[in-house]
Scaffold this motif. Sequence first.
Motif, PDB file in Angstrom:
ATOM      1  N   PHE A 105       5.661  31.941   5.118  1.00 25.26           N
ATOM      2  CA  PHE A 105       4.224  32.166   4.990  1.00 25.26           C
ATOM      3  C   PHE A 105       3.878  33.654   5.098  1.00 25.26           C
ATOM      4  O   PHE A 105       3.039  34.173   4.388  1.00 25.26           O
ATOM      5  CB  PHE A 105       3.505  31.374   6.093  1.00 25.26           C
ATOM      6  N   LEU A 106       4.567  34.297   6.003  1.00 24.66           N
ATOM      7  CA  LEU A 106       4.238  35.693   6.285  1.00 24.66           C
ATOM      8  C   LEU A 106       5.157  36.648   5.530  1.00 24.66           C
ATOM      9  O   LEU A 106       6.298  36.315   5.235  1.00 24.66           O
ATOM     10  CB  LEU A 106       4.343  35.968   7.787  1.00 24.66           C
ATOM     11  N   SER A 107       4.629  37.804   5.251  1.00 25.89           N
ATOM     12  CA  SER A 107       5.434  38.785   4.547  1.00 25.89           C
ATOM     13  C   SER A 107       4.910  40.172   4.896  1.00 25.89           C
ATOM     14  O   SER A 107       3.723  40.355   5.173  1.00 25.89           O
ATOM     15  CB  SER A 107       5.331  38.521   3.041  1.00 25.89           C
ATOM     16  N   GLU A 108       5.772  41.143   4.888  1.00 24.85           N
ATOM     17  CA  GLU A 108       5.332  42.516   5.156  1.00 24.85           C
ATOM     18  C   GLU A 108       4.803  43.161   3.880  1.00 24.85           C
ATOM     19  O   GLU A 108       4.179  44.208   3.905  1.00 24.85           O
ATOM     20  CB  GLU A 108       6.497  43.351   5.718  1.00 24.85           C
ATOM     21  N   ASN A 110       2.758  41.718   1.341  1.00 24.10           N
ATOM     22  CA  ASN A 110       1.383  41.438   0.949  1.00 24.10           C
ATOM     23  C   ASN A 110       0.470  41.570   2.160  1.00 24.10           C
ATOM     24  O   ASN A 110       0.364  40.672   2.966  1.00 24.10           O
ATOM     25  CB  ASN A 110       1.276  40.024   0.382  1.00 24.10           C
TER      26      ASN A 110
END
Lengths: 186, 424
Positions: A105-108, A110
């Motif tokens: 779900f998480l990303s650096e 975006n």
Amino acid sequence: MDDHKIVCLFLERNELALKEVSQKYGAYCHKIAQNILGNHEDAEECVNDTYMRAWDSIPPNKPTSLGVFLGRITKNLSLDRARFLRCEKRGGNMEAVSFDELEDFLSENNSVESKSELNEMLDAINTFLRSLPAKKRLMFVARYWQCDKLSEIAARYGMAESSVASSLSRICGKLKDYLIKRGFDV
Amino acid sequence: MTNDEWLNIINKIDDGFIDELVNDQLQRDQANEKKSPRKELIVLKPKYYRPDPSPKSRKPFKMVMIAAAAVVCVIAVGIFNRMKYEPETILPNDSTGASNGNQSNSSPDLQHPEIPPEVEKVYEIDPIQLNEYLFKGYDSEKVKQYDKLNVYECSLMQLDKNAFLDFFSEPPTQNGNSYSTDSESGNFVINGNTKPEEKNGEQFFMSYVDYRKNGMGSYLFIFDYFDKETNEHTRTNVLDFATREKMEKTVREVLSKFGDIEFQLTTRVVTSEEFSEASKKVPDMNWGPAADFYCIDGIMTVDGLPVTYGKNTYCDDNVIIAPTTFYAIYTENGLVDFELNNVWNVGSVISKSEILTLEDAEKIIAKQYPPEGQNPTQMIFGKAELYYRASYTKDGLRLVPCWGFYVNDTDPKITVNAITGEIL
């Protein structure tokens, strides 16, 4: 004692308010702090700070839900303290709390750039949460707001830990789809 | 989205979600405290509180046993202990009927009450803001614009010759709250929000009236410190200084000043000895002089059905929906404490249709409860009640008839929409 009467005690500057708050919400606040800090002494300190913060802010505030009010104070204090401790001990600005199941779900890459975008996303998440069945919503909030462990949630709802993990993962997947459909870059 | 951003966003989710979680946990904690191994069986024992404008005429009508008879006998002892103080207003249908709630007196032949074939089912409700517009309801459009409704003028209303109910008025403080004590007499405190409350950048609408003759240490706190359940169900005596009728008449006259709202009142008699005993539990409290008094609490009703809200709910405009409740203390000096919370005005009937019978509601629960993944049920229901529940829909606030199944006498554990059959 119900919340309204406890708030009255705060407004009257009656220190009995602190006793009542401690009795009713002490365990709850400690749980939030403990979840974030992972240390009993630090958590205890945060909870005491929470009471003092509440004492200082009621009045002028007159919270309608004392649990939410105290929970928010505890969480903010705990996150601040966790960030401070991690910076101090490890020399880096590490995340205070992270969730393994949010890996997809998480990303650096975006990043949510503007405050307005953040607020829009918050609105969308609130709408999404309202659409969830109560139990799933409770699990979601317990995990990501209250930072409960998977095992704690599993015990509370009589589920296997793996079921909780997969259930939360599915909810997050749906949330991701929901946000993407609404034009958010997640 | 980064982890920090995720934490930042989730940290700001609506209070309503957190409130839901807090309440869920508190309820589970309480349930766990009360839990005993004997309760690990399915025993549905709903009783029906017949909706009637007169609270004295409510009747239980049916006991349903799902467990085997032998098991029920064992369970009944535990249930008896828990429910031995049945409200005096609930009368068993058998003619001999002592209304002490003893389970052994309850007959399986208790008749099913007549469910109204057609009930007025959905009402619209509007909040009343307690300021200049005291007795006027607002439509939803006005509520949405409540920011523009702020007025800062006093309205003064005489309650009796000794005291006034005064809405404190001043330019709003920074966060919009205003509250004060009467500086001249110091006798009573009036609280009122003349502006929506600001909290965490969001605005909330709420209202309440608080009237006291005895200073801040309130008799009303007695509610938390004496055994009101025992008192309610066993005490029938009348105090010398006023009959119950006289006292209730006074209370209703005051309530009538707040609009055309029906209240179901419950009256308890508290002696000065009980008051002194209870006050020892909290020595730091300024309790005021010990006295005999009537303790009255009430909940708003519509057509005799109590109106409840489950938990606090937040609608899109952050209007807080909470029950219209009322508390009062009546001593030999008359009405000395008075508290009215969350005043709402009932609007028009939206639709009419038949509602589910209690049996239908039971079947729905039996079929769908416990939810998948949970342990086999440990629920023991003390009673079932038909009531109106306030819900916020896209069309506004609505009162919807619901069946509430109670584990204890306070909060319904399971609620079934009496129109759709949905478990809420």
